[in-house]
Design a protein around this motif. Structure first.
Motif, PDB file in Angstrom:
ATOM      1  N   UNK A  16      74.132   5.437 -11.618  1.00  8.94           N
ATOM      2  CA  UNK A  16      72.994   4.526 -11.826  1.00  8.94           C
ATOM      3  C   UNK A  16      73.380   3.239 -12.551  1.00  8.94           C
ATOM      4  N   UNK A  17      74.279   3.343 -13.555  1.00  5.28           N
ATOM      5  CA  UNK A  17      74.697   2.156 -14.295  1.00  5.28           C
ATOM      6  C   UNK A  17      75.408   1.170 -13.380  1.00  5.28           C
ATOM      7  N   UNK A  18      76.300   1.674 -12.530  1.00  2.00           N
ATOM      8  CA  UNK A  18      77.022   0.789 -11.622  1.00  2.00           C
ATOM      9  C   UNK A  18      76.060   0.110 -10.641  1.00  2.00           C
ATOM     10  N   UNK A  19      75.092   0.878 -10.162  1.00  3.04           N
ATOM     11  CA  UNK A  19      74.123   0.289  -9.237  1.00  3.04           C
ATOM     12  C   UNK A  19      73.280  -0.782  -9.926  1.00  3.04           C
ATOM     13  N   UNK A  20      72.908  -0.541 -11.190  1.00  3.26           N
ATOM     14  CA  UNK A  20      72.146  -1.537 -11.939  1.00  3.26           C
ATOM     15  C   UNK A  20      72.970  -2.814 -12.147  1.00  3.26           C
ATOM     16  N   UNK A  21      74.245  -2.653 -12.486  1.00  6.01           N
ATOM     17  CA  UNK A  21      75.115  -3.818 -12.681  1.00  6.01           C
ATOM     18  C   UNK A  21      75.279  -4.612 -11.393  1.00  6.01           C
ATOM     19  N   UNK A  22      75.429  -3.900 -10.281  1.00  7.59           N
ATOM     20  CA  UNK A  22      75.560  -4.579  -8.988  1.00  7.59           C
ATOM     21  C   UNK A  22      74.275  -5.323  -8.634  1.00  7.59           C
ATOM     22  N   UNK A  26      73.756  -9.434  -8.220  1.00  7.53           N
ATOM     23  CA  UNK A  26      73.160 -10.036  -7.024  1.00  7.53           C
ATOM     24  C   UNK A  26      71.983 -10.934  -7.395  1.00  7.53           C
ATOM     25  N   UNK A  27      71.207 -10.517  -8.366  1.00 10.33           N
ATOM     26  CA  UNK A  27      70.067 -11.323  -8.803  1.00 10.33           C
ATOM     27  C   UNK A  27      70.521 -12.611  -9.478  1.00 10.33           C
ATOM     28  N   UNK A  28      71.582 -12.532 -10.272  1.00  6.06           N
ATOM     29  CA  UNK A  28      72.126 -13.752 -10.900  1.00  6.06           C
ATOM     30  C   UNK A  28      72.580 -14.741  -9.841  1.00  6.06           C
ATOM     31  N   UNK A  29      73.270 -14.232  -8.817  1.00  9.13           N
ATOM     32  CA  UNK A  29      73.753 -15.118  -7.755  1.00  9.13           C
ATOM     33  C   UNK A  29      72.600 -15.769  -7.005  1.00  9.13           C
ATOM     34  N   UNK A 280      72.697 -14.310 -19.378  1.00  7.27           N
ATOM     35  CA  UNK A 280      73.162 -13.387 -18.346  1.00  7.27           C
ATOM     36  C   UNK A 280      72.531 -11.996 -18.486  1.00  7.27           C
ATOM     37  N   UNK A 281      71.737 -11.784 -19.518  1.00  3.09           N
ATOM     38  CA  UNK A 281      71.133 -10.474 -19.740  1.00  3.09           C
ATOM     39  C   UNK A 281      70.032 -10.211 -18.724  1.00  3.09           C
ATOM     40  N   UNK A 282      69.675  -8.939 -18.594  1.00  2.20           N
ATOM     41  CA  UNK A 282      68.657  -8.576 -17.622  1.00  2.20           C
ATOM     42  C   UNK A 282      67.304  -9.180 -17.989  1.00  2.20           C
ATOM     43  N   UNK A 283      67.023  -9.336 -19.295  1.00  2.00           N
ATOM     44  CA  UNK A 283      65.764  -9.949 -19.706  1.00  2.00           C
ATOM     45  C   UNK A 283      65.687 -11.413 -19.310  1.00  2.00           C
ATOM     46  N   UNK A 284      66.771 -12.151 -19.519  1.00  2.00           N
ATOM     47  CA  UNK A 284      66.799 -13.562 -19.134  1.00  2.00           C
ATOM     48  C   UNK A 284      66.664 -13.725 -17.628  1.00  2.00           C
ATOM     49  N   UNK A 311      64.293 -14.352  -3.837  1.00  2.00           N
ATOM     50  CA  UNK A 311      64.527 -13.652  -5.084  1.00  2.00           C
ATOM     51  C   UNK A 311      64.324 -12.161  -4.849  1.00  2.00           C
ATOM     52  N   UNK A 312      65.262 -11.375  -5.261  1.00  2.00           N
ATOM     53  CA  UNK A 312      65.136  -9.937  -5.058  1.00  2.00           C
ATOM     54  C   UNK A 312      64.046  -9.372  -5.943  1.00  2.00           C
ATOM     55  N   UNK A 313      63.179  -8.579  -5.378  1.00  2.00           N
ATOM     56  CA  UNK A 313      62.128  -7.940  -6.164  1.00  2.00           C
ATOM     57  C   UNK A 313      62.769  -6.912  -7.082  1.00  2.00           C
ATOM     58  N   UNK A 314      62.466  -7.037  -8.363  1.00  2.00           N
ATOM     59  CA  UNK A 314      63.092  -6.119  -9.317  1.00  2.00           C
ATOM     60  C   UNK A 314      62.015  -5.265  -9.952  1.00  2.00           C
ATOM     61  N   UNK A 315      61.500  -4.349  -9.170  1.00  2.00           N
ATOM     62  CA  UNK A 315      60.411  -3.511  -9.641  1.00  2.00           C
ATOM     63  C   UNK A 315      60.917  -2.130 -10.017  1.00  2.00           C
TER      64      UNK A 315
END
Length: 323
Positions: A16-22, A26-29, A280-284, A311-315
Motif C-alpha cells: 500500500x505504501x508503494x502504491x500511495x507513493x506512486x 503521478x499527481x505531482x506530475x 511536495x507533501x500529500x497535503x500540499x 487532475x487525478x481524483x484522490x478520493x
C-alpha cells in the motif's frame, strides 16, 4: 539474482505504501504540467462553517497559496478575531496593527490595512487583531452594519486592488454580524466539512443563513463549493461521511479531498502555508488539486470532476507518512 527478479523488491512495489507513493508522484506530475497562469474571472469566496475545528482557516490560507501558485493574485480577509489566517501568512497582527476592525468600525480604507505576505508577491492579507472580538457589539449600532465589508471591498477592488483575482474571506466559527458581513460581500460560499461524526450537524442552520442573506442582502450569493477535510482513508467513517455529503450536495462537493496530514498541522507554527512549508507533501498536493478543480469547474461548468481537468481524483484519502 537480478534486481527486477528479487522477490523482496517486487513485494515492496506491491505494498500500500508503494502504491500511495506512486499515486502521489503521478499527481505531482499532473500538477506540474498545468500552466501557471490564472485566466479566470474575479471571484469572492466566504469560507464559513460555524462548527469549529473543521479546517476552515487552514483551507483558506492553503487554497489562497495554491491559487497564488497558479498565477492568481489573491487577497485573504481575516475576519476571525483569533487571527490564525494572519499568523499562517506571516502577517503582523498585534493590537497596534491597522486591521479589518478599523475598516468595519472606523471606515478606514481597506488599502491602508492590506499587507503582502512574505510567502508570495501575489498573496495579500487584510489582518485581524484582538480588537475584532468587540466588533460584533460595536457594529450593532452602526449604519449599514451588514454591508460595511462589501462597501470597503468594492472600493478597494475598483482602485488599489484592481488586479486582485480571488478574494477569500475567513469567517469566525459563528453566525454573527462578522459572518453576515462576509456573506454580503461575497459571491460564493465555500464550506469545509470535516470527515468525522457530527460533520453535517449545524449545516442546515448555515444553509438557512445563506438563504436569508440571498433574500434580504445579497441575491447573487451561491453555495458553490464544499471541501471535505481531515479525510482518513483507513476508517470507514470518513468514507461514510463523504458519501453522505455527496448524496446531499452532489454538484457542490469537490472530487478532491484533503487528508489528515502532519505537514498541514505543522506549517502554521512556522508562519507558513503547507504549500511553502512542504510543497511536495500529500497535503500540499491535495490543496493544489482542490484549487485547480475550483478554477476549472468555473471555466468548464459541465465538467463535474477534477479528472476531466487533467487532475487525478484522490478520493482514497491517504495518510501522510512523515519521517
Amino acid at each position: 539474482m537480478k534486481h527486477d527478479e528479487d522477490p523482496a523488491t517486487d513485494s515492496f512495489y506491491d505494498t500500500p505504501l508503494a502504491r500511495e507513493l506512486a499515486d502521489l508522484t503521478a499527481r505531482r506530475r499532473a500538477l506540474d504540467a498545468i500552466p501557471l497562469e490564472y485566466s479566470g474571472r474575479r471571484r469572492i469566496f466566504t469560507v464559513s462553517n460555524q462548527k469549529g475545528g473543521v479546517g476552515k482557516t487552514t483551507s483558506t490560507v492553503n487554497l489562497a497559496a495554491a491559487f497564488a501558485h497558479m498565477g492568481a493574485t489573491v487577497l485573504v480577509v481575516d475576519l476571525d478575531p483569533q487571527g490564525n489566517a494572519s499568523t499562517a501568512l506571516s502577517i503582523p497582527h498585534n493590537a497596534e496593527t491597522p486591521s479589518v476592525y478599523d475598516v468595519l468600525v472606523e471606515e478606514r480604507p481597506l488599502s491602508e490595512v492590506v499587507q503582502q505576505s512574505p510567502e508570495s508577491p501575489r498573496l495579500f492579507c487584510a489582518p485581524s487583531t484582538i480588537h475584532l472580538a468587540g466588533a460584533e457589539i460595536e457594529l450593532v449600532s452602526l449604519v449599514a452594519r451588514e454591508r460595511r465589508l462589501r462597501t470597503a471591498l468594492e472600493k478597494y477592488l475598483s482602485t488599489t486592488g484592481a488586479d486582485i483575482d480571488i478574494v477569500l474571506i475567513d469567517c469566525p466559527p459563528s453566525l454573527g454580524l462578522l459572518t453576515i458581513n462576509a456573506f454580503t460581500a461575497a459571491d460564493e460560499v465555500l464550506i469545509p466539512i470535516q470527515c468525522e461524526y457530527y460533520a453535517l450537524e449545524g449545516l442546515s442552520q448555515l444553509m438557512g443563513t445563506v438563504s436569508m442573506i440571498q433574500k434580504h442582502l445579497n441575491p447573487t450569493l451561491a453555495l458553490s463549493t464544499i471541501l471535505l477535510t481531515m479525510y482518513d482513508g483507513r476508517t470507514r467513517l470518513s468514507q461514510q461521511v463523504a458519501d453522505e455529503v455527496r448524496a446531499h450536495f452532489a454538484d457542490q462537493v469537490l472530487t478532491t479531498v484533503i487528508p489528515r496530514s502532519v505537514r498541514i498541522s505543522e506549517a502554521p507554527s512556522f508562519g507558513q502555508t503547507v504549500i511553502a512549508y512542504d510543497g511536495q507533501s500529500v497535503g500540499a498536493v491535495a490543496y493544489r488539486e482542490a484549487a485547480v478543480e475550483i478554477v476549472r469547474r468555473d471555466q468548464l461548468p459541465d465538467v463535474a470532476t477534477g479528472e476531466a481537468a487533467g487532475i487525478s481524483a484522490h478520493d482514497r484519502g491517504t495518510e501522510e507518512r512523515d519521517a
